[in-house]
Motif scaffolding. Structure first.
Motif, PDB file in Angstrom:
ATOM      1  N   LYS A 187       0.833  -1.200   0.000  1.00 44.43           N
ATOM      2  CA  LYS A 187       0.000   0.000   0.000  1.00 44.43           C
ATOM      3  C   LYS A 187       0.870   1.254   0.000  1.00 44.43           C
ATOM      4  O   LYS A 187       0.577   2.228  -0.696  1.00 44.43           O
ATOM      5  CB  LYS A 187      -0.939  -0.006   1.213  1.00 44.43           C
ATOM      6  CG  LYS A 187      -1.897   1.145   1.257  1.00 44.43           C
ATOM      7  CD  LYS A 187      -2.870   1.104   0.088  1.00 44.43           C
ATOM      8  CE  LYS A 187      -3.922   2.180   0.239  1.00 44.43           C
ATOM      9  NZ  LYS A 187      -4.865   2.191  -0.864  1.00 44.43           N
ATOM     10  N   PHE A 188       1.961   1.239   0.771  1.00 42.00           N
ATOM     11  CA  PHE A 188       2.894   2.366   0.800  1.00 42.00           C
ATOM     12  C   PHE A 188       3.438   2.625  -0.606  1.00 42.00           C
ATOM     13  O   PHE A 188       3.402   3.758  -1.089  1.00 42.00           O
ATOM     14  CB  PHE A 188       4.036   2.067   1.781  1.00 42.00           C
ATOM     15  CG  PHE A 188       4.987   3.204   1.971  1.00 42.00           C
ATOM     16  CD1 PHE A 188       4.792   4.128   2.976  1.00 42.00           C
ATOM     17  CD2 PHE A 188       6.091   3.350   1.140  1.00 42.00           C
ATOM     18  CE1 PHE A 188       5.677   5.180   3.159  1.00 42.00           C
ATOM     19  CE2 PHE A 188       6.978   4.399   1.309  1.00 42.00           C
ATOM     20  CZ  PHE A 188       6.770   5.318   2.328  1.00 42.00           C
ATOM     21  N   ASP A 189       3.902   1.569  -1.256  1.00 44.75           N
ATOM     22  CA  ASP A 189       4.456   1.704  -2.610  1.00 44.75           C
ATOM     23  C   ASP A 189       3.399   2.222  -3.592  1.00 44.75           C
ATOM     24  O   ASP A 189       3.702   3.056  -4.448  1.00 44.75           O
ATOM     25  CB  ASP A 189       5.028   0.376  -3.092  1.00 44.75           C
ATOM     26  CG  ASP A 189       6.290  -0.034  -2.341  1.00 44.75           C
ATOM     27  OD1 ASP A 189       6.917   0.839  -1.692  1.00 44.75           O
ATOM     28  OD2 ASP A 189       6.623  -1.230  -2.386  1.00 44.75           O
ATOM     29  N   GLN A 190       2.170   1.741  -3.468  1.00 45.11           N
ATOM     30  CA  GLN A 190       1.080   2.211  -4.336  1.00 45.11           C
ATOM     31  C   GLN A 190       0.833   3.703  -4.149  1.00 45.11           C
ATOM     32  O   GLN A 190       0.629   4.433  -5.119  1.00 45.11           O
ATOM     33  CB  GLN A 190      -0.207   1.445  -4.043  1.00 45.11           C
ATOM     34  CG  GLN A 190      -0.210   0.016  -4.491  1.00 45.11           C
ATOM     35  CD  GLN A 190      -1.438  -0.737  -3.973  1.00 45.11           C
ATOM     36  OE1 GLN A 190      -2.319  -0.169  -3.352  1.00 45.11           O
ATOM     37  NE2 GLN A 190      -1.468  -2.033  -4.244  1.00 45.11           N
ATOM     38  N   LYS A 235      -5.997   7.169   4.103  1.00 45.08           N
ATOM     39  CA  LYS A 235      -5.487   6.510   2.897  1.00 45.08           C
ATOM     40  C   LYS A 235      -5.746   5.007   2.892  1.00 45.08           C
ATOM     41  O   LYS A 235      -4.990   4.245   2.303  1.00 45.08           O
ATOM     42  CB  LYS A 235      -3.982   6.773   2.759  1.00 45.08           C
ATOM     43  CG  LYS A 235      -3.590   8.232   2.776  1.00 45.08           C
ATOM     44  CD  LYS A 235      -3.597   8.825   1.393  1.00 45.08           C
ATOM     45  CE  LYS A 235      -3.434  10.324   1.432  1.00 45.08           C
ATOM     46  NZ  LYS A 235      -2.183  10.846   1.086  1.00 45.08           N
ATOM     47  N   GLY A 236      -6.783   4.570   3.548  1.00 45.93           N
ATOM     48  CA  GLY A 236      -7.147   3.157   3.506  1.00 45.93           C
ATOM     49  C   GLY A 236      -7.153   2.498   4.868  1.00 45.93           C
ATOM     50  O   GLY A 236      -6.415   2.889   5.768  1.00 45.93           O
ATOM     51  N   THR A 237      -7.998   1.495   4.975  1.00 47.24           N
ATOM     52  CA  THR A 237      -8.159   0.802   6.262  1.00 47.24           C
ATOM     53  C   THR A 237      -6.962  -0.069   6.627  1.00 47.24           C
ATOM     54  O   THR A 237      -6.846  -0.487   7.778  1.00 47.24           O
ATOM     55  CB  THR A 237      -9.431  -0.059   6.248  1.00 47.24           C
ATOM     56  OG1 THR A 237      -9.358  -0.978   5.158  1.00 47.24           O
ATOM     57  CG2 THR A 237     -10.681   0.799   6.114  1.00 47.24           C
ATOM     58  N   VAL A 238      -6.074  -0.318   5.675  1.00 45.80           N
ATOM     59  CA  VAL A 238      -4.902  -1.141   5.953  1.00 45.80           C
ATOM     60  C   VAL A 238      -4.076  -0.551   7.103  1.00 45.80           C
ATOM     61  O   VAL A 238      -3.447  -1.278   7.869  1.00 45.80           O
ATOM     62  CB  VAL A 238      -4.035  -1.334   4.681  1.00 45.80           C
ATOM     63  CG1 VAL A 238      -3.424  -0.032   4.228  1.00 45.80           C
ATOM     64  CG2 VAL A 238      -2.958  -2.367   4.912  1.00 45.80           C
ATOM     65  N   TRP A 239      -4.120   0.775   7.271  1.00 44.61           N
ATOM     66  CA  TRP A 239      -3.314   1.433   8.302  1.00 44.61           C
ATOM     67  C   TRP A 239      -3.937   1.325   9.690  1.00 44.61           C
ATOM     68  O   TRP A 239      -3.265   1.560  10.688  1.00 44.61           O
ATOM     69  CB  TRP A 239      -3.085   2.901   7.935  1.00 44.61           C
ATOM     70  CG  TRP A 239      -2.507   3.037   6.572  1.00 44.61           C
ATOM     71  CD1 TRP A 239      -3.142   3.490   5.451  1.00 44.61           C
ATOM     72  CD2 TRP A 239      -1.193   2.681   6.155  1.00 44.61           C
ATOM     73  NE1 TRP A 239      -2.302   3.431   4.366  1.00 44.61           N
ATOM     74  CE2 TRP A 239      -1.092   2.934   4.771  1.00 44.61           C
ATOM     75  CE3 TRP A 239      -0.088   2.162   6.815  1.00 44.61           C
ATOM     76  CZ2 TRP A 239       0.068   2.698   4.044  1.00 44.61           C
ATOM     77  CZ3 TRP A 239       1.072   1.920   6.085  1.00 44.61           C
ATOM     78  CH2 TRP A 239       1.145   2.191   4.726  1.00 44.61           C
ATOM     79  N   GLU A 240      -5.218   0.953   9.778  1.00 42.67           N
ATOM     80  CA  GLU A 240      -5.880   0.854  11.084  1.00 42.67           C
ATOM     81  C   GLU A 240      -5.175  -0.115  12.013  1.00 42.67           C
ATOM     82  O   GLU A 240      -5.137   0.088  13.222  1.00 42.67           O
ATOM     83  CB  GLU A 240      -7.342   0.446  10.911  1.00 42.67           C
ATOM     84  CG  GLU A 240      -8.183   1.546  10.324  1.00 42.67           C
ATOM     85  CD  GLU A 240      -9.613   1.116  10.057  1.00 42.67           C
ATOM     86  OE1 GLU A 240      -9.990  -0.034  10.364  1.00 42.67           O
ATOM     87  OE2 GLU A 240     -10.354   1.945   9.511  1.00 42.67           O
TER      88      GLU A 240
END
Length: 67
Positions: free
Chosen positions: A7-10, A38-43
């Motif tokens: 996700k960071f790279d995207q 910037k997205g739930t992945v960071w939760e």
């Protein structure tokens, strides 16, 4: 962890020259602003119990996670 890296790279690719322009820039640092938006992945990062305990200790009480 790989999901976070991907996700960071995207985001770096997507935001390009506009990447975190509102923040101090350093040659050797890649910054992304407002990960909370910037997205739930960071939760899983800021909702981790150890992170929350550390924040509560540092801020000496209640705090709010925001962008």
């Amino acid at each position: 962890m790989q999901e976070l890296r991907d996700k960071f790279d995207q985001l770096v690719k997507k935001e390009g020259d506009q990447l975190a322009i509102e923040h101090h820039q350093e040659e050797t640092v890649t910054r992304i602003a407002n990960l909370i938006n910037k997205g739930t992945v960071w939760e899983k990062v800021w909702s981790h119990p150890l992170v929350l305990d550390a924040c509560q200790h540092i801020f000496k009480g209640e705090f709010k996670v925001s962008s």
